[in-house]
Design a protein around this motif. Structure first.
Motif, short mmCIF file in Angstrom:
data_model
loop_
_atom_site.label_atom_id
_atom_site.label_comp_id
_atom_site.label_asym_id
_atom_site.label_seq_id
_atom_site.Cartn_x
_atom_site.Cartn_y
_atom_site.Cartn_z
N ALA A 18 0.83 -1.20 0.00
CA ALA A 18 0.00 0.00 0.00
C ALA A 18 0.86 1.25 0.00
CB ALA A 18 -0.93 0.01 1.21
N ILE A 19 0.45 2.21 -0.81
CA ILE A 19 1.07 3.53 -0.86
C ILE A 19 0.09 4.50 -0.22
CG2 ILE A 19 1.70 5.43 -2.40
CD1 ILE A 19 2.71 3.30 -4.38
N VAL A 20 0.57 5.33 0.70
CA VAL A 20 -0.29 6.33 1.33
C VAL A 20 -0.23 7.60 0.50
CG1 VAL A 20 -0.71 7.72 3.39
CG2 VAL A 20 -0.03 5.31 3.61
N ASN A 21 -1.40 8.13 0.22
CA ASN A 21 -1.54 9.36 -0.55
C ASN A 21 -1.89 10.51 0.39
OD1 ASN A 21 -2.00 11.31 -2.48
ND2 ASN A 21 -4.03 10.54 -3.04
N VAL A 79 -3.99 2.11 -2.68
CA VAL A 79 -3.62 3.45 -2.26
C VAL A 79 -4.50 3.77 -1.06
CG1 VAL A 79 -3.64 5.91 -2.82
CG2 VAL A 79 -2.90 4.27 -4.54
N ILE A 80 -3.86 4.18 0.03
CA ILE A 80 -4.58 4.62 1.22
C ILE A 80 -4.54 6.15 1.21
CG2 ILE A 80 -4.67 4.63 3.73
CD1 ILE A 80 -3.24 1.86 3.61
N HIS A 81 -5.71 6.75 1.05
CA HIS A 81 -5.81 8.21 0.97
C HIS A 81 -6.05 8.75 2.37
CE1 HIS A 81 -6.45 7.82 -3.41
NE2 HIS A 81 -7.06 6.71 -3.07
N THR A 82 -5.29 9.77 2.76
CA THR A 82 -5.50 10.43 4.04
C THR A 82 -5.33 11.93 3.83
OG1 THR A 82 -4.94 10.42 6.40
CG2 THR A 82 -3.09 10.25 4.85
N VAL A 83 -6.10 12.70 4.57
CA VAL A 83 -6.08 14.15 4.42
C VAL A 83 -5.38 14.75 5.63
CG1 VAL A 83 -7.46 16.25 4.17
CG2 VAL A 83 -8.23 14.09 3.13
N GLY A 84 -4.21 15.32 5.38
CA GLY A 84 -3.46 15.95 6.46
C GLY A 84 -3.98 17.34 6.77
N PRO A 85 -3.66 17.81 7.97
CA PRO A 85 -4.09 19.16 8.35
C PRO A 85 -3.18 20.23 7.75
CG PRO A 85 -2.82 18.18 10.12
CD PRO A 85 -2.97 17.12 9.06
N VAL A 86 -3.76 21.39 7.54
CA VAL A 86 -2.98 22.56 7.17
C VAL A 86 -2.37 23.09 8.47
CG1 VAL A 86 -3.09 24.92 6.25
CG2 VAL A 86 -4.46 23.09 5.21
N ARG A 102 -1.92 7.03 12.09
CA ARG A 102 -2.62 5.94 12.80
C ARG A 102 -3.74 5.34 11.94
NH1 ARG A 102 -3.43 9.06 18.07
NH2 ARG A 102 -1.50 8.67 19.13
N GLU A 103 -4.56 6.21 11.36
CA GLU A 103 -5.70 5.74 10.56
C GLU A 103 -5.23 5.02 9.30
OE1 GLU A 103 -9.24 5.80 11.12
OE2 GLU A 103 -8.27 5.89 13.08
N SER A 104 -4.15 5.49 8.69
CA SER A 104 -3.61 4.82 7.51
C SER A 104 -3.13 3.42 7.87
CB SER A 104 -2.47 5.64 6.90
OG SER A 104 -2.97 6.86 6.39
N LEU A 105 -2.49 3.28 9.02
CA LEU A 105 -2.04 1.95 9.46
C LEU A 105 -3.23 1.06 9.82
CD1 LEU A 105 1.12 2.93 11.52
CD2 LEU A 105 1.06 1.68 9.34
N ARG A 106 -4.28 1.64 10.39
CA ARG A 106 -5.49 0.87 10.70
C ARG A 106 -6.10 0.32 9.41
NH1 ARG A 106 -10.48 1.57 10.01
NH2 ARG A 106 -10.32 3.79 9.53
N VAL A 107 -6.20 1.16 8.39
CA VAL A 107 -6.73 0.72 7.09
C VAL A 107 -5.81 -0.34 6.49
CG1 VAL A 107 -7.25 1.46 4.72
CG2 VAL A 107 -8.03 2.84 6.66
#
Length: 168
Positions: A18-21, A79-86, A102-107
């Motif tokens: 998995a690649i995190v986006n 692809v694991i999509h995650t939205v980072g904070p500004v 954490r959530e990306s690893l959970r997925v």
């Protein structure tokens, strides 16, 4: 605990499960890592993201959460999509950044992914200071309760690589 590795390179070329986006909340592509993943992954990723938007994520993916799609033409399964904070100077938003990892690893665990490649989430256009982003990322992954056997931080340039490698 996952084995951590650090490489300078292009996340879209990583042969991992998995690649995190580092996505934007629309899930429909953008600049930086997000744009590169959508371009190289092909239309399959965009189609999967549109399906997510048509369903549970009609309002977009909230900051700090993660969701998976196919990896299309990338050398990964997902692809694991995650939205980072500004980043905000007057507001501590570090818990949202920690949540991305954490959530990306959970997925990844839900998918059965053994190897995961992460970019430096929020440290580009979202303005998070690189050293702090690296510290939070490495600490969070080290402390995570996950079945992922290898986490690879894929850093685009020498500055990002040096910041992350300082925490190995």
């Amino acid at each position: 605990m996952s084995h951590l590795s650090f490489v300078q390179g292009d996340i879209t070329e990583q042969r991992v499960d998995a690649i995190v986006n580092a996505a934007n909340s629309s899930l429909l592509g953008g600049g930086g890592v997000d744009g590169a993943i959508h371009r190289k992954g092909g239309p399959e990723i965009l189609a999967a993201c549109r399906e997510l938007r048509a369903g549970h994520y009609g309002g977009g993916l909230p900051t700090g959460q993660a969701v998976a799609t196919t990896a299309g033409r990338l050398p990964a399964q997902w692809v694991i999509h995650t939205v980072g904070p500004v980043w905000q100077a007057r507001e501590d938003r570090s818990e949202l950044l920690v949540s991305c990892y954490r959530e990306s690893l959970r997925v990844a665990d839900e998918l059965g992914a053994a190897t995961v490649a992460f970019p430096a989430i929020s440290t580009g256009i979202y303005g998070w200071p690189m050293d702090d982003g690296a510290r939070l990322a490495v600490k969070t992954v080290r402390e995570a309760d996950t079945s992922v056997s290898e986490v690879r931080f894929v850093l685009f340039d020498a500055m990002a690589y040096a910041a992350f490698a300082a925490y190995q």
